[in-house]
Write a protein that holds these residues in place. Sequence first.
Motif, PDB file in Angstrom:
ATOM      1  N   PRO A   7      57.657  -9.664  41.489  1.00 57.64           N
ATOM      2  CA  PRO A   7      57.313 -11.010  41.530  1.00 57.64           C
ATOM      3  C   PRO A   7      58.607 -11.852  40.913  1.00 57.64           C
ATOM      4  O   PRO A   7      59.407 -11.751  40.386  1.00 57.64           O
ATOM      5  CB  PRO A   7      56.228 -10.974  40.237  1.00 57.64           C
ATOM      6  CG  PRO A   7      55.992  -9.337  40.239  1.00 57.64           C
ATOM      7  CD  PRO A   7      57.063  -8.517  40.773  1.00 57.64           C
ATOM      8  N   SER A   8      58.114 -13.182  41.590  1.00 57.45           N
ATOM      9  CA  SER A   8      59.404 -14.142  41.239  1.00 57.45           C
ATOM     10  C   SER A   8      59.291 -14.527  39.760  1.00 57.45           C
ATOM     11  O   SER A   8      58.329 -14.286  39.022  1.00 57.45           O
ATOM     12  CB  SER A   8      58.928 -15.453  41.927  1.00 57.45           C
ATOM     13  OG  SER A   8      57.807 -16.123  41.764  1.00 57.45           O
ATOM     14  N   ARG A   9      60.161 -14.950  39.162  1.00 58.06           N
ATOM     15  CA  ARG A   9      60.386 -15.301  37.837  1.00 58.06           C
ATOM     16  C   ARG A   9      60.701 -16.699  37.665  1.00 58.06           C
ATOM     17  O   ARG A   9      61.221 -17.646  38.636  1.00 58.06           O
ATOM     18  CB  ARG A   9      61.599 -14.590  37.115  1.00 58.06           C
ATOM     19  CG  ARG A   9      61.289 -12.966  37.338  1.00 58.06           C
ATOM     20  CD  ARG A   9      62.536 -12.216  37.418  1.00 58.06           C
ATOM     21  NE  ARG A   9      62.303 -10.878  36.953  1.00 58.06           N
ATOM     22  CZ  ARG A   9      62.023  -9.972  38.042  1.00 58.06           C
ATOM     23  NH1 ARG A   9      62.128 -10.247  39.112  1.00 58.06           N
ATOM     24  NH2 ARG A   9      62.039  -8.693  37.563  1.00 58.06           N
ATOM     25  N   GLN A  10      60.077 -17.495  36.594  1.00 58.07           N
ATOM     26  CA  GLN A  10      60.371 -18.716  36.151  1.00 58.07           C
ATOM     27  C   GLN A  10      61.852 -18.718  35.533  1.00 58.07           C
ATOM     28  O   GLN A  10      62.054 -17.927  34.597  1.00 58.07           O
ATOM     29  CB  GLN A  10      59.281 -19.074  35.180  1.00 58.07           C
ATOM     30  CG  GLN A  10      59.624 -20.562  34.820  1.00 58.07           C
ATOM     31  CD  GLN A  10      58.649 -21.615  35.821  1.00 58.07           C
ATOM     32  OE1 GLN A  10      57.817 -21.159  36.215  1.00 58.07           O
ATOM     33  NE2 GLN A  10      58.999 -22.828  35.843  1.00 58.07           N
ATOM     34  N   VAL A  11      62.676 -19.695  36.045  1.00 52.03           N
ATOM     35  CA  VAL A  11      63.962 -19.986  35.526  1.00 52.03           C
ATOM     36  C   VAL A  11      64.324 -21.126  35.083  1.00 52.03           C
ATOM     37  O   VAL A  11      63.918 -22.276  35.903  1.00 52.03           O
ATOM     38  CB  VAL A  11      64.912 -19.246  36.796  1.00 52.03           C
ATOM     39  CG1 VAL A  11      66.488 -19.259  36.107  1.00 52.03           C
ATOM     40  CG2 VAL A  11      64.640 -17.847  37.058  1.00 52.03           C
ATOM     41  N   GLU A  12      64.803 -21.404  33.996  1.00 49.80           N
ATOM     42  CA  GLU A  12      65.207 -22.895  33.321  1.00 49.80           C
ATOM     43  C   GLU A  12      66.637 -22.984  33.502  1.00 49.80           C
ATOM     44  O   GLU A  12      67.290 -21.872  33.194  1.00 49.80           O
ATOM     45  CB  GLU A  12      64.691 -23.052  31.906  1.00 49.80           C
ATOM     46  CG  GLU A  12      63.370 -22.970  31.913  1.00 49.80           C
ATOM     47  CD  GLU A  12      62.587 -23.343  30.771  1.00 49.80           C
ATOM     48  OE1 GLU A  12      63.572 -23.627  29.805  1.00 49.80           O
ATOM     49  OE2 GLU A  12      61.385 -23.157  30.182  1.00 49.80           O
ATOM     50  N   ASP A 123      56.687 -20.507  45.327  1.00 49.69           N
ATOM     51  CA  ASP A 123      55.696 -19.274  45.224  1.00 49.69           C
ATOM     52  C   ASP A 123      54.671 -19.325  46.387  1.00 49.69           C
ATOM     53  O   ASP A 123      54.261 -17.995  46.718  1.00 49.69           O
ATOM     54  CB  ASP A 123      54.905 -19.407  43.807  1.00 49.69           C
ATOM     55  CG  ASP A 123      55.811 -18.771  42.394  1.00 49.69           C
ATOM     56  OD1 ASP A 123      56.943 -18.183  42.965  1.00 49.69           O
ATOM     57  OD2 ASP A 123      55.857 -19.175  41.423  1.00 49.69           O
ATOM     58  N   GLN A 124      54.046 -20.358  46.566  1.00 49.56           N
ATOM     59  CA  GLN A 124      52.924 -20.423  47.438  1.00 49.56           C
ATOM     60  C   GLN A 124      53.311 -20.194  48.771  1.00 49.56           C
ATOM     61  O   GLN A 124      52.771 -19.455  49.564  1.00 49.56           O
ATOM     62  CB  GLN A 124      52.184 -21.916  47.500  1.00 49.56           C
ATOM     63  CG  GLN A 124      50.929 -21.731  48.319  1.00 49.56           C
ATOM     64  CD  GLN A 124      50.175 -23.106  47.867  1.00 49.56           C
ATOM     65  OE1 GLN A 124      49.834 -23.347  46.586  1.00 49.56           O
ATOM     66  NE2 GLN A 124      49.451 -23.616  48.811  1.00 49.56           N
ATOM     67  N   ALA A 125      54.548 -20.462  49.261  1.00 50.44           N
ATOM     68  CA  ALA A 125      54.865 -20.329  50.679  1.00 50.44           C
ATOM     69  C   ALA A 125      55.213 -18.664  50.648  1.00 50.44           C
ATOM     70  O   ALA A 125      55.276 -18.472  52.032  1.00 50.44           O
ATOM     71  CB  ALA A 125      56.015 -21.187  50.789  1.00 50.44           C
ATOM     72  N   THR A 126      55.613 -18.152  49.757  1.00 54.55           N
ATOM     73  CA  THR A 126      56.088 -16.516  49.982  1.00 54.55           C
ATOM     74  C   THR A 126      55.153 -15.742  49.274  1.00 54.55           C
ATOM     75  O   THR A 126      55.850 -14.368  49.022  1.00 54.55           O
ATOM     76  CB  THR A 126      57.440 -16.477  49.391  1.00 54.55           C
ATOM     77  OG1 THR A 126      57.728 -16.753  48.033  1.00 54.55           O
ATOM     78  CG2 THR A 126      58.543 -17.615  50.052  1.00 54.55           C
ATOM     79  N   ASN A 127      54.085 -16.107  48.723  1.00 53.77           N
ATOM     80  CA  ASN A 127      53.236 -15.390  47.948  1.00 53.77           C
ATOM     81  C   ASN A 127      54.096 -14.505  46.513  1.00 53.77           C
ATOM     82  O   ASN A 127      53.838 -13.601  46.108  1.00 53.77           O
ATOM     83  CB  ASN A 127      52.699 -14.175  48.627  1.00 53.77           C
ATOM     84  CG  ASN A 127      51.560 -13.445  47.991  1.00 53.77           C
ATOM     85  OD1 ASN A 127      50.853 -13.953  47.430  1.00 53.77           O
ATOM     86  ND2 ASN A 127      51.401 -12.330  48.466  1.00 53.77           N
ATOM     87  N   GLY A 128      55.070 -15.364  46.063  1.00 50.58           N
ATOM     88  CA  GLY A 128      55.722 -15.295  44.903  1.00 50.58           C
ATOM     89  C   GLY A 128      56.876 -14.205  45.283  1.00 50.58           C
ATOM     90  O   GLY A 128      57.681 -13.744  44.086  1.00 50.58           O
ATOM     91  N   LEU A 157      62.967 -15.836  52.133  1.00 52.57           N
ATOM     92  CA  LEU A 157      61.960 -16.290  52.175  1.00 52.57           C
ATOM     93  C   LEU A 157      60.822 -15.574  53.215  1.00 52.57           C
ATOM     94  O   LEU A 157      60.796 -15.725  53.984  1.00 52.57           O
ATOM     95  CB  LEU A 157      61.961 -17.776  52.652  1.00 52.57           C
ATOM     96  CG  LEU A 157      63.015 -18.731  51.823  1.00 52.57           C
ATOM     97  CD1 LEU A 157      63.245 -20.066  52.700  1.00 52.57           C
ATOM     98  CD2 LEU A 157      62.636 -18.969  50.481  1.00 52.57           C
ATOM     99  N   PRO A 158      59.969 -14.687  52.471  1.00 54.39           N
ATOM    100  CA  PRO A 158      58.951 -13.842  53.221  1.00 54.39           C
ATOM    101  C   PRO A 158      57.739 -14.633  53.518  1.00 54.39           C
ATOM    102  O   PRO A 158      56.713 -14.707  52.765  1.00 54.39           O
ATOM    103  CB  PRO A 158      58.702 -12.797  52.345  1.00 54.39           C
ATOM    104  CG  PRO A 158      59.079 -13.045  50.951  1.00 54.39           C
ATOM    105  CD  PRO A 158      60.130 -14.005  51.116  1.00 54.39           C
ATOM    106  N   LEU A 159      57.815 -15.742  54.484  1.00 52.94           N
ATOM    107  CA  LEU A 159      56.821 -16.378  54.953  1.00 52.94           C
ATOM    108  C   LEU A 159      55.602 -15.941  55.742  1.00 52.94           C
ATOM    109  O   LEU A 159      56.060 -14.875  56.519  1.00 52.94           O
ATOM    110  CB  LEU A 159      57.528 -17.796  55.695  1.00 52.94           C
ATOM    111  CG  LEU A 159      58.596 -18.524  55.068  1.00 52.94           C
ATOM    112  CD1 LEU A 159      59.294 -19.734  55.946  1.00 52.94           C
ATOM    113  CD2 LEU A 159      58.398 -19.239  53.480  1.00 52.94           C
ATOM    114  N   ALA A 160      54.520 -16.384  55.541  1.00 55.60           N
ATOM    115  CA  ALA A 160      53.510 -15.937  56.441  1.00 55.60           C
ATOM    116  C   ALA A 160      53.734 -16.062  57.984  1.00 55.60           C
ATOM    117  O   ALA A 160      53.324 -14.843  58.729  1.00 55.60           O
ATOM    118  CB  ALA A 160      52.297 -16.672  56.331  1.00 55.60           C
ATOM    119  N   SER A 161      54.573 -16.754  58.529  1.00 52.79           N
ATOM    120  CA  SER A 161      55.143 -16.833  59.907  1.00 52.79           C
ATOM    121  C   SER A 161      56.348 -15.749  60.035  1.00 52.79           C
ATOM    122  O   SER A 161      56.828 -15.897  61.222  1.00 52.79           O
ATOM    123  CB  SER A 161      55.534 -18.168  60.120  1.00 52.79           C
ATOM    124  OG  SER A 161      56.477 -18.694  59.428  1.00 52.79           O
TER     125      SER A 161
END
Length: 203
Positions: A7-12, A123-128, A157-161
Motif C-alpha cells: 500500500p502507498s504511504r503518506q509522506v510529509e 491513490d484513487q488513480a492507482t488503487n493506492g 502508475l498502475p492505472l485502470a487503463s
Amino acid sequence: DAFWRTPSRQVEAQIVSRASDSGSRSYRCDDCGVTGNKPMTTLASAEFLKRLATHKRDPLTQLPGLTDAAVQMLFYGTGHSENSANAGGMMAGASLTPHRAIAAALQQQFPELQGLSVQQTLDQATNGNWRIFHKLGAGPSETRGASEVVALAHICLPLASGTKEFTVAAQASVADNSYDNVGLAGAKLERLLERAVREVIQP
C-alpha cells in the motif's frame, strides 16, 4: 509482484538545510571540472536508476552482486530509516515536486480526479499502488551562471487503463546563480514534469 503492490504511504516533506547535511560537498573543488563533483551524466543516472528498479525483473541488466534487499533498502529505507512516516529511502525524498506534477497530469487526463489532493489523486488513480522513487538536486551553478533544479525519478502508475512505468531525468534553470532563484527553477521543473507525464499516460 509484491514489490509494487504494497500500500502507498503518506509522506510529509522535511526541510533539510545544506549546513546540516554531513555528506554535502562544495560544488567546486580543486580536482573538479566544469561538471563539478557530479561526474555521472544525466543519461547514465537515468539508466542506472531504471536498472535498479527493474533489477528483480530483468536478468539482462542486473548489476553483479546487488541483492534485492539492497534495492529495497535504497528505495524504501527498510531497516535504515529514521523517518517517522511509514516510508523511507527514495520513496520519501525531500521534495513533493514529482508528486504534484504527476497528480496534475492525472487530473487533466481523468476529470473525475479534479479537486482531489495530491495524495488522493495518486491513490484513487492507482488503487493506492503508485510508486515514485526520486532524488532532487537544487542550487545555484557557479560554472553555468544559473539557478538550477534537477530531478531523477522512477515512477510506476498502475492505472485502470494499464500500468505506466518509466524513468525520467529532467533539469530546469533560470538566469542568475542565486539561491533566491532556485524556487523559480523548481516551478519551471514542475511544469516540465507535468507535460512529460501527460505524454506518457495519454492513451
